[in-house]
Design a protein around this motif. Structure first.
Motif, short mmCIF file in Angstrom:
data_model
loop_
_atom_site.label_atom_id
_atom_site.label_comp_id
_atom_site.label_asym_id
_atom_site.label_seq_id
_atom_site.Cartn_x
_atom_site.Cartn_y
_atom_site.Cartn_z
N LEU A 184 -0.95 3.55 1.01
CA LEU A 184 -2.08 3.98 1.83
C LEU A 184 -3.07 4.80 1.00
N ALA B 256 -5.11 2.40 -0.84
CA ALA B 256 -6.12 1.83 0.05
C ALA B 256 -7.28 2.80 0.23
N ASP B 257 -7.01 4.09 0.22
CA ASP B 257 -8.10 5.08 0.29
C ASP B 257 -9.04 4.93 -0.90
N ARG C 4 -7.17 -1.22 4.87
CA ARG C 4 -6.42 0.04 4.92
C ARG C 4 -5.72 0.19 6.26
#
Length: 477
Positions: A76, A79-80, A158
């Motif tokens: 995650l 994905a940021d 995301r």
């Protein structure tokens, strides 16, 4: 396929270009998705799927694990960074629509040849430049639009990762509780069978049972014991999976995961029926569909940018030039110059490369539209299958509970009749096997129902809009 511009001869094309005459190609529209099946019609509701759906299991440990996994996940965080990269690319594209400036300064020193004087000539120059592309044919606007769609796609990706992460955490937790339930069933039955084995030994010593009865009781007891390491291994595997999902080292698991090993719990179950919503809500909610939509938008925008290359680019330029020359003793020359004016560049009259770029963009657009249609069909089938599987597994629970109650009564009666000398021990063994099977099947059913509920939530789009996800993660911090 997006229709192409008609290919024009060099002279005719130039005339049309300078006159500003051009037709805008129509954008392709994806076909509407087919109607959904019985599972959607049965579960249709105006309510959307809960953003924090895992709280519907009323299990604080599960909620804590999901929060921990969403807070700690490296995937995650990656994905940021992907979202940040897309946002930076969008800002870069937006700069193309605004004036840009640059500056340059330089200094040179030289000694004239053939001169007896000890003199060095020094020259210093400085330039300030500004330029702005007049977006007459929408090239820059199309590139900005494509960057916006790319940013939207990265945000939905995301969210897709977050949906998958939450569901994988819930599935691992359910696997843990399911393994614990089966382990408890096995241990409890092993204790009962051990008591029965001791009873048979006593009866054999007293001449009221045969050696066959003893061997059959021993066989069943050992078979039950042999199943326990399998459930223990499943339990440890689930704990390891939860440790990985919460980014805890395998050698020093997260305290929350450590707590799981010490405190077995019940298999979670939904406190309220799952709301499927409507097929239209599904299409608005699933991140994979929203990603595919954004990819169509980006492809169409890039197609517009490719077509804009058929026309000239008009750039307004302004330059300020300063020159200072020093002959070594005093300033001998100083000047400042300024120029301003438009510049026009065009790829023609040979536009074969431009048309090839348009063909590439058209092919890309066709591909992403086909991918979108495939994604919609797969999403509807996925949700339909998940809801059907959940309903079918849930319908089994009542019958399995009734079967377990009957198996317990049969086991008690078989033991009583054996102790009274009315039946052989074979009936007791059969009753014990039936009881063990009934308890195990019910434990498997409850775990599978919970797993299918999680899969159904995931198939329905799971959780959040991007804004809600950002707010949720900010609350975790």
């Amino acid at each position: 396929m997006v229709p192409r511009y008609a290919r024009l001869s060099g002279a005719a094309a130039l005339a049309l270009i300078m006159a500003g005459c051009a037709s805008v190609p129509e954008r392709p529209v994806a076909e509407a998705p087919p109607a959904a099946g019985d599972a959607f019609r049965a579960g249709a509701s105006a309510e959307a799927v809960s953003a924090d759906w895992w709280t519907g299991f009323n299990d604080p440990v599960l909620a804590g694990l999901v929060d921990a996994s969403l807070e700690a996940s490296p995937a995650l965080r990656a994905a940021d960074f992907s979202v940040a990269e897309a946002e930076a690319a969008l800002r870069l594209a937006l700069l193309g629509a605004s004036p840009t400036g640059s500056s340059r300064a330089g200094i040179t020193a030289a000694r004239p040849t053939g001169s007896t004087a000890d003199r060095i000539n020094v020259s210093a120059t400085g330039t300030l430049a500004a330029s702005w592309e007049f977006d007459a044919f929408g090239r820059i606007a199309a590139l900005v639009e494509a960057a916006r769609f790319d940013t939207a796609a990265s945000r939905e990706l995301r969210r897709d990762i977050a949906v998958t992460l939450a569901s994988e955490t819930a599935l691992a937790y359910i696997n843990l509780r399911g393994a614990e339930a089966r382990l408890e069933v096995g241990r409890r039955n092993a204790e009962t069978q051990m008591e029965g084995l001791e009873l048979v030994r006593t009866l054999v010593d007293n001449g009221r049972a045969t050696q066959l009865d003893l061997e059959q009781a021993e066989t069943q007891y050992r078979t039950t014991l042999a199943s326990l390491p399998v459930y223990e291994a499943d339990r440890e595997a689930a704990i390891s999976r939860l440790a990985a999902l919460t980014a805890a080292p395998a050698s020093a698991a997260d305290p929350l995961v450590q707590q799981l090993a010490a405190t077995p719990g019940l298999i979670p179950s939904l406190s309220a029926p799952l709301s499927a919503g409507t097929p239209e809500e599904l299409l608005r909610r699933r991140p994979d569909i929203r990603i595919a939509e954004a990819q169509i938008g980006a492809a169409l925008a890039l197609g517009d940018a490719a077509r804009a290359d058929l026309f000239p680019r008009i750039t307004l330029n302004a330059n300020l030039l300063g020159l200072v020359r020093n002959t070594g003793v005093a300033l001998s020359d100083e000047s400042i110059g300024f120029d301003f004016g438009p510049a026009i560049s065009w790829a023609g009259p040979d536009l074969r490369g431009v048309y090839a770029g348009i063909d590439v963009a058209d092919a890309r657009t066709g591909r992403v539209i086909a991918n979108y249609q495939s994604t919609v069909l797969d999403a509807l089938a996925d949700a339909e299958t998940a809801l059907t599987n959940l309903a079918s597994e849930a319908r089994r629970t009542t019958d399995l509970e009734a079967a377990l109650a009957s198996a317990r009564r049969a086991h008690d009666l078989a033991r009583l009749r054996y102790q009274e000398g009315l039946d052989s021990y074979l009936n007791v063994l059969d009753a014990q096997r039936s009881l063990l099977d009934a308890e195990d099947r019910l434990a498997v059913n409850r775990a599978e129902t919970a797993r299918r509920a999680v899969r159904a939530y995931r198939s329905l789009g799971g959780i959040w809009t991007d804004e809600e996800l950002a707010a949720f993660r900010a609350g975790l911090g």
